[in-house]
Motif scaffolding. Sequence first.
Motif, PDB file in Angstrom:
ATOM      1  N   PHE A  53       0.782  -1.234   0.000  1.00 13.16           N
ATOM      2  CA  PHE A  53       0.000   0.000   0.000  1.00 13.16           C
ATOM      3  C   PHE A  53       0.812   1.282   0.000  1.00 13.16           C
ATOM      4  CE2 PHE A  53      -2.755  -3.316   1.669  1.00 13.16           C
ATOM      5  CZ  PHE A  53      -3.864  -3.158   0.843  1.00 13.16           C
ATOM      6  N   THR A  54       0.226   2.277  -0.613  1.00 12.99           N
ATOM      7  CA  THR A  54       0.776   3.631  -0.591  1.00 12.99           C
ATOM      8  C   THR A  54      -0.390   4.611  -0.600  1.00 12.99           C
ATOM      9  OG1 THR A  54       2.167   5.227  -1.762  1.00 12.99           O
ATOM     10  CG2 THR A  54       0.911   3.718  -3.135  1.00 12.99           C
ATOM     11  N   THR A  55      -0.116   5.844  -0.177  1.00 13.16           N
ATOM     12  CA  THR A  55      -1.131   6.891  -0.343  1.00 13.16           C
ATOM     13  C   THR A  55      -0.641   7.928  -1.359  1.00 13.16           C
ATOM     14  OG1 THR A  55      -0.204   8.008   1.574  1.00 13.16           O
ATOM     15  CG2 THR A  55      -2.182   6.694   1.958  1.00 13.16           C
ATOM     16  N   ASP A  56       0.534   7.660  -1.930  1.00 15.44           N
ATOM     17  CA  ASP A  56       1.106   8.600  -2.904  1.00 15.44           C
ATOM     18  C   ASP A  56       0.827   8.085  -4.321  1.00 15.44           C
ATOM     19  OD1 ASP A  56       2.538  10.282  -4.475  1.00 15.44           O
ATOM     20  OD2 ASP A  56       4.469   9.966  -3.469  1.00 15.44           O
ATOM     21  N   LYS A  57      -0.039   8.787  -5.039  1.00 14.40           N
ATOM     22  CA  LYS A  57      -0.433   8.315  -6.385  1.00 14.40           C
ATOM     23  C   LYS A  57       0.753   8.231  -7.338  1.00 14.40           C
ATOM     24  CE  LYS A  57      -1.978  12.855  -7.799  1.00 14.40           C
ATOM     25  NZ  LYS A  57      -2.980  13.735  -8.299  1.00 14.40           N
ATOM     26  N   GLU A  58       1.796   9.040  -7.084  1.00 15.53           N
ATOM     27  CA  GLU A  58       2.965   9.023  -7.980  1.00 15.53           C
ATOM     28  C   GLU A  58       3.724   7.695  -7.908  1.00 15.53           C
ATOM     29  OE1 GLU A  58       3.306  11.105 -10.327  1.00 15.53           O
ATOM     30  OE2 GLU A  58       1.669  12.324  -9.519  1.00 15.53           O
ATOM     31  N   ASP A  59       3.563   6.956  -6.788  1.00 15.17           N
ATOM     32  CA  ASP A  59       4.198   5.633  -6.686  1.00 15.17           C
ATOM     33  C   ASP A  59       3.700   4.702  -7.793  1.00 15.17           C
ATOM     34  OD1 ASP A  59       5.684   6.401  -4.553  1.00 15.17           O
ATOM     35  OD2 ASP A  59       4.458   5.383  -3.024  1.00 15.17           O
ATOM     36  N   ILE A  60       2.536   5.022  -8.326  1.00  9.89           N
ATOM     37  CA  ILE A  60       2.007   4.233  -9.454  1.00  9.89           C
ATOM     38  C   ILE A  60       2.160   5.012 -10.764  1.00  9.89           C
ATOM     39  CG2 ILE A  60      -0.116   3.310 -10.477  1.00  9.89           C
ATOM     40  CD1 ILE A  60      -0.983   2.486  -7.638  1.00  9.89           C
ATOM     41  N   LEU A  61       1.678   6.245 -10.761  1.00 11.93           N
ATOM     42  CA  LEU A  61       1.619   7.003 -12.024  1.00 11.93           C
ATOM     43  C   LEU A  61       3.004   7.301 -12.598  1.00 11.93           C
ATOM     44  CD1 LEU A  61      -1.312   9.441 -11.130  1.00 11.93           C
ATOM     45  CD2 LEU A  61      -1.397   7.440 -12.617  1.00 11.93           C
ATOM     46  N   SER A  62       4.013   7.449 -11.725  1.00 12.13           N
ATOM     47  CA  SER A  62       5.350   7.775 -12.232  1.00 12.13           C
ATOM     48  C   SER A  62       6.301   6.585 -12.215  1.00 12.13           C
ATOM     49  CB  SER A  62       5.968   8.911 -11.392  1.00 12.13           C
ATOM     50  OG  SER A  62       5.142  10.040 -11.437  1.00 12.13           O
ATOM     51  N   ASP A  63       5.760   5.399 -11.943  1.00 10.24           N
ATOM     52  CA  ASP A  63       6.634   4.208 -11.940  1.00 10.24           C
ATOM     53  C   ASP A  63       6.668   3.613 -13.352  1.00 10.24           C
ATOM     54  OD1 ASP A  63       7.765   1.704 -11.785  1.00 10.24           O
ATOM     55  OD2 ASP A  63       6.752   1.144  -9.925  1.00 10.24           O
ATOM     56  N   PRO A  64       7.824   3.702 -14.038  1.00  8.59           N
ATOM     57  CA  PRO A  64       7.860   3.219 -15.425  1.00  8.59           C
ATOM     58  C   PRO A  64       7.671   1.709 -15.557  1.00  8.59           C
ATOM     59  CG  PRO A  64      10.054   3.934 -14.667  1.00  8.59           C
ATOM     60  CD  PRO A  64       9.099   4.257 -13.564  1.00  8.59           C
ATOM     61  N   SER A  65       7.849   0.972 -14.451  1.00 11.80           N
ATOM     62  CA  SER A  65       7.688  -0.486 -14.561  1.00 11.80           C
ATOM     63  C   SER A  65       6.216  -0.901 -14.503  1.00 11.80           C
ATOM     64  CB  SER A  65       8.474  -1.185 -13.442  1.00 11.80           C
ATOM     65  OG  SER A  65       7.815  -0.997 -12.212  1.00 11.80           O
ATOM     66  N   ILE A  66       5.342   0.017 -14.130  1.00 17.54           N
ATOM     67  CA  ILE A  66       3.909  -0.326 -14.098  1.00 17.54           C
ATOM     68  C   ILE A  66       3.303  -0.121 -15.484  1.00 17.54           C
ATOM     69  CG2 ILE A  66       1.654   0.418 -13.193  1.00 17.54           C
ATOM     70  CD1 ILE A  66       3.002   0.650 -10.450  1.00 17.54           C
ATOM     71  N   ASP A  67       2.746  -1.233 -16.039  1.00 17.09           N
ATOM     72  CA  ASP A  67       2.198  -1.179 -17.408  1.00 17.09           C
ATOM     73  C   ASP A  67       0.730  -0.770 -17.403  1.00 17.09           C
ATOM     74  OD1 ASP A  67       4.492  -2.994 -18.519  1.00 17.09           O
ATOM     75  OD2 ASP A  67       3.534  -4.176 -16.935  1.00 17.09           O
ATOM     76  N   VAL A  68      -0.002  -1.247 -16.363  1.00 19.95           N
ATOM     77  CA  VAL A  68      -1.449  -1.044 -16.375  1.00 19.95           C
ATOM     78  C   VAL A  68      -1.892  -0.410 -15.063  1.00 19.95           C
ATOM     79  CG1 VAL A  68      -3.706  -2.178 -16.514  1.00 19.95           C
ATOM     80  CG2 VAL A  68      -1.803  -3.020 -17.899  1.00 19.95           C
ATOM     81  N   VAL A  69      -2.636   0.675 -15.184  1.00 18.00           N
ATOM     82  CA  VAL A  69      -3.226   1.323 -14.014  1.00 18.00           C
ATOM     83  C   VAL A  69      -4.680   0.867 -13.920  1.00 18.00           C
ATOM     84  CG1 VAL A  69      -3.968   3.546 -13.062  1.00 18.00           C
ATOM     85  CG2 VAL A  69      -1.693   3.322 -14.088  1.00 18.00           C
ATOM     86  N   VAL A  70      -5.044   0.354 -12.743  1.00 20.17           N
ATOM     87  CA  VAL A  70      -6.421  -0.098 -12.534  1.00 20.17           C
ATOM     88  C   VAL A  70      -7.066   0.858 -11.538  1.00 20.17           C
ATOM     89  CG1 VAL A  70      -7.890  -2.026 -11.857  1.00 20.17           C
ATOM     90  CG2 VAL A  70      -5.653  -2.480 -12.886  1.00 20.17           C
TER      91      VAL A  70
END
Length: 393
Positions: A53-70
């Motif tokens: 878990f995180t509360t920082d959206k950038e941990d997902i939106l700015s992570d280049p290894s994440i291909d799909v945002v759900v």
Amino acid sequence: MEKKLINLGIFGFGCVGQGLYEVLNKTRGINARIKKICIKDPDKPRPIDQSYFTTDKEDILSDPSIDVVVELINDTAAAFDIVATALRNGKAVVSASKRMIAENLGTLYTLQQQYHVPFLYEGACCASIPIIRNLEEYYDNDLLNAVEGICNGSTNYILTKIFEEQLDFDTALRQAQEKGFAETDPTLDIEGFDPKFKICILLLHAFGTFVQPDEVFNFGISHLNDFDINYARQRSGTIKLIAKCRRQNGHVVTYVLPHLITGHHLLSDVSNEYNGILVESSFSENQFFVGKGAGGTATGSAVLSDISALTYNYHYEYKKIAQRNSLALTNDIQLKIYLRYKKTGQVDLADFYTISEKYESPDNHYVVGMINLEKLKNAAWLQNKGVNLLVLE
Ligand SMILES: NC(=O)c1ccc[n+]([C@@H]2O[C@H](COP(=O)([O-])OP(=O)(O)OC[C@H]3O[C@@H](n4cnc5c(N)ncnc54)[C@H](OP(=O)(O)O)[C@@H]3O)[C@@H](O)[C@H]2O)c1
């Protein structure tokens, strides 16, 4: 075909987020792993390891290894921001947030074209029923006449409990909430807004028509009383909240209204949280889709199917727009309705085109008649306390 590994970044770990987690863990055929889950409340106890878990959206939106945002959150403005940013960042997105999608369809369509990234949202319409992909693929060349049915699991659950188990409205609503079928704000369900968001999305995939939800008339089931229920029972009928889009004289008519259905109507057998969608087309005639329309794993399975579709580069082609078949919206049709009210003068009967039946008692009055949908949409008297309507077919 070998499926590549997908790294998922998930927003939301409520009813649907947890449902997705469960179906993902039980499904062998998909090569996807959850890298991060962004939630709102860092102190809420979670059923899985905190390291997710995180509360920082950038941990997902700015992570280049994440291909799909759900995106599976219950905040419309934040959801739009997340989805739009992810698409601009070149990430494929899957969402189930019908309100956010319906209110921003034009922009979301443009972003997909501009950034050449897929955005899939099957879970937003009828949870487990694969209706969008069918409208996109199977009904590609066919001449569609109508897409209509029950697309709100919560109100269908409430109506089933009222008609089949004689529960009162508030008890049935509470049960729907406890089972995770109801929206965070239940007025979206019971006033017919939630099915309106869904029919606006289906309208685009069926007829290529963009509409803003506030252009479409909705009237829910919160006004129902025992008199209406008895009226339906005496006619061996039941009441269903039906969302409709139907081709009519070169236009398309769209609304969400409670209907009294009788006889062997296919929708009368759709019970509890199930949804049922009838698709009518010129050549294949009628098809009927039924499936669970709410709940964590039912919606999670649709989200998972979208994630899976991304592994073979699936994206919506919005073929009805591309075919330049788009139909404009009209409210210029006559509807046969039952209108119940408390006292003379409370509703303006002059708005009716014709009246075929009139009943008056000390507590309840009603008329049956034909009225123009545009008149009904603009009728201030419809909002008066003690007034309800049912469409009669
Ligand atoms: N429930 C259904 O049957 C169903 C069916 C189809 C579609 N949907 C749609 O799916 C979406 C999620 O519904 P749900 O029933 O799962 O809602 P929910 O149970 O209320 O869960 C909402 C989740 O969103 C998180 N959240 C809220 N704002 C956030 C933000 N700004 N950033 C990150 N996380 C945030 C919450 O975090 P916390 O855990 O920290 O509070 C929670 O985990 C909604 O758009 C809903 O309309 C629901």
